[in-house]
Motif scaffolding. Structure first.
Motif, PDB file in Angstrom:
ATOM      1  N   THR A   5       0.852  -1.181   0.000  1.00 62.57           N
ATOM      2  CA  THR A   5       0.000   0.000   0.000  1.00 62.57           C
ATOM      3  C   THR A   5       0.890   1.234   0.000  1.00 62.57           C
ATOM      4  O   THR A   5       1.842   1.323   0.783  1.00 62.57           O
ATOM      5  N   SER A   6       0.614   2.174  -0.873  1.00 63.30           N
ATOM      6  CA  SER A   6       1.447   3.377  -0.954  1.00 63.30           C
ATOM      7  C   SER A   6       0.580   4.603  -1.163  1.00 63.30           C
ATOM      8  O   SER A   6      -0.513   4.536  -1.742  1.00 63.30           O
ATOM      9  N   LEU A   7       1.089   5.706  -0.690  1.00 61.79           N
ATOM     10  CA  LEU A   7       0.431   7.002  -0.846  1.00 61.79           C
ATOM     11  C   LEU A   7       1.232   7.818  -1.839  1.00 61.79           C
ATOM     12  O   LEU A   7       2.456   7.978  -1.687  1.00 61.79           O
ATOM     13  N   GLY A   8       0.565   8.318  -2.859  1.00 64.66           N
ATOM     14  CA  GLY A   8       1.253   9.074  -3.892  1.00 64.66           C
ATOM     15  C   GLY A   8       0.629  10.436  -4.107  1.00 64.66           C
ATOM     16  O   GLY A   8      -0.534  10.676  -3.768  1.00 64.66           O
TER      17      GLY A   8
ATOM     18  N   VAL B 220      -3.789  13.355  -5.357  1.00 63.45           N
ATOM     19  CA  VAL B 220      -3.323  12.475  -4.292  1.00 63.45           C
ATOM     20  C   VAL B 220      -4.045  11.150  -4.471  1.00 63.45           C
ATOM     21  O   VAL B 220      -5.234  11.125  -4.824  1.00 63.45           O
ATOM     22  N   ASN B 221      -3.317  10.044  -4.322  1.00 65.64           N
ATOM     23  CA  ASN B 221      -3.948   8.745  -4.546  1.00 65.64           C
ATOM     24  C   ASN B 221      -3.375   7.717  -3.587  1.00 65.64           C
ATOM     25  O   ASN B 221      -2.219   7.824  -3.129  1.00 65.64           O
ATOM     26  N   LEU B 222      -4.182   6.723  -3.304  1.00 67.92           N
ATOM     27  CA  LEU B 222      -3.810   5.635  -2.402  1.00 67.92           C
ATOM     28  C   LEU B 222      -3.907   4.328  -3.169  1.00 67.92           C
ATOM     29  O   LEU B 222      -4.987   3.950  -3.636  1.00 67.92           O
ATOM     30  N   LEU B 223      -2.774   3.638  -3.366  1.00 66.06           N
ATOM     31  CA  LEU B 223      -2.749   2.342  -4.036  1.00 66.06           C
ATOM     32  C   LEU B 223      -2.897   1.237  -3.004  1.00 66.06           C
ATOM     33  O   LEU B 223      -2.182   1.212  -1.997  1.00 66.06           O
TER      34      LEU B 223
END
Length: 496
Positions: free
Chosen positions: A310-313, A379-382
């Protein structure tokens, strides 16, 4: 017992270090298999290995490092199979007068096929194409590459290009390559009710900054553009820019990508900037401006173990198109208004999701006529997809993005202050009008909230491109802008 164990573990490393420090010099070096390659290309790569300066006091480690560097330079030429075979033999086997530390080195190269034909489908930002291409390697024996390409697609109705490139200073670490490209294309632009026909020639020099991952591209381009095939409903702004235009420009592109995966980044950052200067002095042409773009992106993993993969971009894009001051224009006239060919467009499944292609910014009736200043951020959350492998190319994502695109205003009192630059008088704007108009555009950009959309979707990272299937919901929408509520498909290689 502990000291014995330490000795057992440390001894192999000590022996390896001692071997690397053993004296060794290169007595003779031979290259095999480069039947179609000129010696003048290979000599600058291999001659330094046998020079007196390189072999003075050299060790096995030094020889190994020099051979590794030479192998990397060969790989970057793009005409040999990677990882050539390297054989070391004692020089005394063939020359008794040599010293015990002298070695003879044989390097076995395998050239790649000189011709490679491809045909298939290609995907870019919001369009798909069918294409054929022919790659000719090592055309004149100096690692030249000739690439012939033809395609037809959903937006680009036809495109034909030919590019001839050759390495510059192949022995350096810059990967410098000089290229000449000619292009002919016809592209449909339904969001602005016209088609653009383009004929261009570009001289390009691309290189990598030594000891860094940063790349630079310097270009000169001469392009004839034609706005044609206007729809019956085309707006007055589009009709005013219809016809021919010639652009002569210099361009610089800087790119630094330190992400672990450009399509599904878990960590790292990327920077890209583009600066274009058109119509300056001897460049000529009938458009004159400076155009700057900056793109930043970064990603970071989320630490808890249950958030694995899980990553925050986040991403940010900025751009400005600035008409040149009268003193810089070769014709001596005032700075002309920007044309729809050169202005920015914003919105679509690969930049500001939740909006139609060109859906943000100034519109004249149904047509998106572009703007001169823009800012966009996301902003996105994978998130991992349950029951998939840790290295799966499939992810869920949540996103929120927004942006503003505004046009420069003509603040000249004699031109009817408040009119957009696209409807300015044919005589152009003076320097003061340009400065006031750009200041007004920047003020408009930061005044009030941006247009915003949010949503969720699924992402698939293919080696060729990134695919997104999203459900988007516009949250803030300005008058005239076109949002897309519901399902939106994005295919491309560069997403916000």
């Amino acid at each position: 017992m502990a000291s014995q164990l330490t000795e057992v573990v440390f001894r192999p490393f000590q022996q390896l270090q001692e071997q690397q420090l053993a004296p060794m010099t290169i007595h003779k070096l031979q290259v095999h298999g480069a039947t179609n390659t000129r010696r003048s290309l290979l000599d600058p790569i291999f001659s330094p290995l046998v020079s007196d300066a390189a072999n003075s006091g050299s060790t096995l480690g030094d020889v190994t490092n020099r051979l590794r560097d030479a192998s990397h330079k060969l790989d970057r030429l793009g005409i040999f199979h990677p990882s050539p075979q390297i054989f070391l033999n004692s020089a005394q086997q063939t020359d008794p007068s040599s010293t015990p530390t002298d070695v003879d080195i044989d390097i076995a190269l395998r050239e790649l096929p000189r011709y490679k034909f491809n045909a298939g489908t290609d995907v870019g930002n919001a369009e798909g194409n069918a294409y054929t291409s022919l790659l000719c390697r090592n055309l004149f024996g100096g690692a030249e590459l000739l690439n012939l390409h033809a395609s037809a697609g959903t937006r680009t109705r036809s495109s034909y290009s030919a590019e001839l490139s050759a390495p510059v200073l192949p022995a350096s670490d810059s990967d410098g390559r000089l290229a000449l490209e000619v292009l002919s294309s016809a592209t449909d632009r339904p969001w602005a009710s016209h088609e653009q026909v383009l004929r261009s020639a570009t001289l390009r020099y691309a290189f990598r900054a030594p000891r860094t991952a940063a790349s630079h591209t310097l270009e000169y381009s001469a392009a004839w553009r034609q706005l044609t095939s206007l729809a019956a409903s085309a707006s007055p702004t589009v009709r005013a820019d219809a016809g021919d235009s010639f652009k002569s420009s210099l361009r610089h592109v800087f790119h630094l990508d330190c992400r672990d995966n450009p399509q599904l980044p878990q960590s790292g950052y990327a920077v890209r900037s583009v600066f274009e200067l058109a119509g300056l002095g001897p460049l000529g042409g009938d458009v004159s401006f400076s155009k700057s773009e900056l793109e930043l992106s970064a990603a970071t993993p989320l630490a808890p173990s249950w958030l694995r993969n899980t990553s925050l971009g986040a991403g940010l894009r900025l751009g400005m198109l600035y008409p040149l001051a009268p003193g810089l224009v070769s014709s001596g006239r005032g700075a002309p208004a920007s044309r729809i060919n050169d202005r920015f467009t914003l919105g679509g499944p690969t930049d500001v999701r939740g909006f139609a292609l060109g859906g943000l910014g100034p519109h004249d009736g149904p047509d998106a006529v572009g703007g001169d200043v823009f800012a966009a951020a996301s902003v996105n959350l994978l998130l991992p997809v349950p029951r998939t492998a840790p290295d799966s190319s499939l992810r869920f994502h949540l996103f929120a993005n927004g942006g503003r695109l505004v046009a420069m205003k003509n603040r000249d009192k004699n031109a009817g202050g408040g009119a957009s630059a696209s409807t300015a008088a044919a005589g152009g704007l003076d320097a003061g009008s340009v400065a006031r108009g750009m200041w007004g555009a920047v003020s408009d950009l930061v005044r009030g909230p941006p247009s915003v959309a949010a949503g969720l979707g699924i992402v698939y990272a293919h080696p060729v491109a990134r695919f997104e299937l999203n459900f988007s919901l516009p949250l803030i929408l300005r008058r005239g802008e076109v949002g897309t509520k519901g399902v939106q498909v994005g295919v491309g290689i560069n997403f916000l």
